[in-house]
Scaffold this active site. Structure first.
Site, short mmCIF file in Angstrom:
data_model
loop_
_atom_site.label_atom_id
_atom_site.label_comp_id
_atom_site.label_asym_id
_atom_site.label_seq_id
_atom_site.Cartn_x
_atom_site.Cartn_y
_atom_site.Cartn_z
N THR A 1 19.50 -59.86 -66.60
CA THR A 1 20.33 -61.00 -66.98
C THR A 1 21.64 -60.96 -66.22
OG1 THR A 1 19.36 -61.09 -69.19
CG2 THR A 1 21.52 -62.10 -68.92
N GLY A 2 22.13 -62.14 -65.82
CA GLY A 2 23.42 -62.21 -65.15
C GLY A 2 23.33 -62.99 -63.86
N SER A 3 24.45 -63.11 -63.18
CA SER A 3 24.52 -63.95 -61.99
C SER A 3 23.64 -63.43 -60.85
CB SER A 3 25.97 -64.08 -61.52
OG SER A 3 26.54 -62.81 -61.25
N GLY B 1 21.09 -56.33 -62.52
CA GLY B 1 22.38 -56.04 -61.92
C GLY B 1 23.16 -55.02 -62.73
N ALA B 2 24.41 -54.82 -62.35
CA ALA B 2 25.30 -53.90 -63.08
C ALA B 2 26.73 -54.40 -62.91
CB ALA B 2 25.17 -52.48 -62.55
N LYS C 1 26.77 -51.92 -68.09
CA LYS C 1 26.12 -53.22 -68.11
C LYS C 1 26.49 -53.94 -69.41
CE LYS C 1 21.79 -53.33 -67.08
NZ LYS C 1 22.05 -54.63 -66.38
N GLU D 1 18.33 -55.44 -72.45
CA GLU D 1 18.24 -54.82 -71.13
C GLU D 1 17.90 -53.34 -71.25
OE1 GLU D 1 21.42 -57.68 -68.71
OE2 GLU D 1 22.09 -55.77 -69.56
N LYS E 1 30.76 -53.24 -56.94
CA LYS E 1 30.37 -52.64 -58.22
C LYS E 1 30.19 -51.12 -58.14
CE LYS E 1 30.30 -56.75 -59.91
NZ LYS E 1 29.17 -57.59 -59.68
#
Length: 223
Positions: free
Chosen positions: A32-34, A86-87, A98, A107, A125
């Site tokens: 989940t995320g951009s 992602g992270a 996260k 997640e 990151k």
């Protein structure tokens, strides 16, 4: 390159990684995320060789289904080859912070099932010591004030994520002011606080592969 261009590049690299390493008809976990959103958009090109996906949030499920990619219930499978996510921060030992998108509990569950966890992120990151990004902690609502006091005892400055409820119906305390030198130890300690559902440290089960988007291209590292 802009940050979005780096995310797009690493998303393409992740799609190529999945194409090369996911068994035909295999199950793929999706974060989940951009950056994960860019990855989902790339997956559309290889969706016919994916047996099904496990979504780590309702938002991810909706985006996958929008591309015609099959989404399964985690309870209906017995194994998963790859999880891609992602992270918000990752260190040299592949421990991560996260949960910036609020999906940390699901997640972490999906990551626990996967054989291989592939972290995709841009170079900003990768940090020496995690903690600059506030550490998310998902909390049962009635325990919010108690958990906040316990987090303060650990040296953190918890702040309620206003107007946000997780897919599980809980709240998130974002913990500022930490310098995370023992990720596994802190993850364990936080999870022992009564009322905590889970926390955003992915250290006991960190990433196995890191695809890092840089101005010089995507760099691949393994633990």
């Amino acid at each position: 390159m802009t940050q979005d261009e780096l995310k797009q590049a690493v998303a393409r690299a992740a799609k190529d990684y999945v194409a090369a390493n996911l068994p035909a008809g295999g199950i793929l976990g999706v974060g989940t995320g951009s950056t994960a959103n860019f990855f989902i958009d790339e997956l559309a090109a290889i969706k016919d060789r994916i047996g099904g996906t496990i979504a780590s949030s309702e938002a991810t499920k909706k985006r996958l289904e929008g591309h015609g990619i099959r989404v399964l219930d985690l309870n209906d499978i017995t194994g998963m080859s790859i999880y891609v996510d992602g992270a918000d921060e990752i260190d040299a030992g592949f421990a991560m912070v996260k949960g910036g998108g609020g999906a940390l509990t699901r997640e972490k569950i999906v990551a626990a099932v996967a054989q291989t966890f592939v972290c995709i992120c841009d170079g900003s990151k990768l940090v020496k010591t995690m903690g600059k990004f506030p550490l998310p902690v998902e909390v049962i609502p009635m325990a919010r004030a108690y958990v906040a006091r316990e987090l303060e005892k650990l040296g953190g400055q918890p702040k309620l994520r206003e107007g946000f409820t997780t897919d599980n119906g809980n709240v998130i305390l974002d913990v500022h002011g930490l310098s995370i030198t023992d990720p596994v130890g802190l993850e364990t300690k936080l999870n022992q606080i009564v009322g905590v559902v889970t926390n955003g440290l992915f250290a006991a089960r960190g990433a196995d592969v890191l695809l890092l988007g840089t101005a010089e291209g995507v760099k691949t590292s393994t633990r």
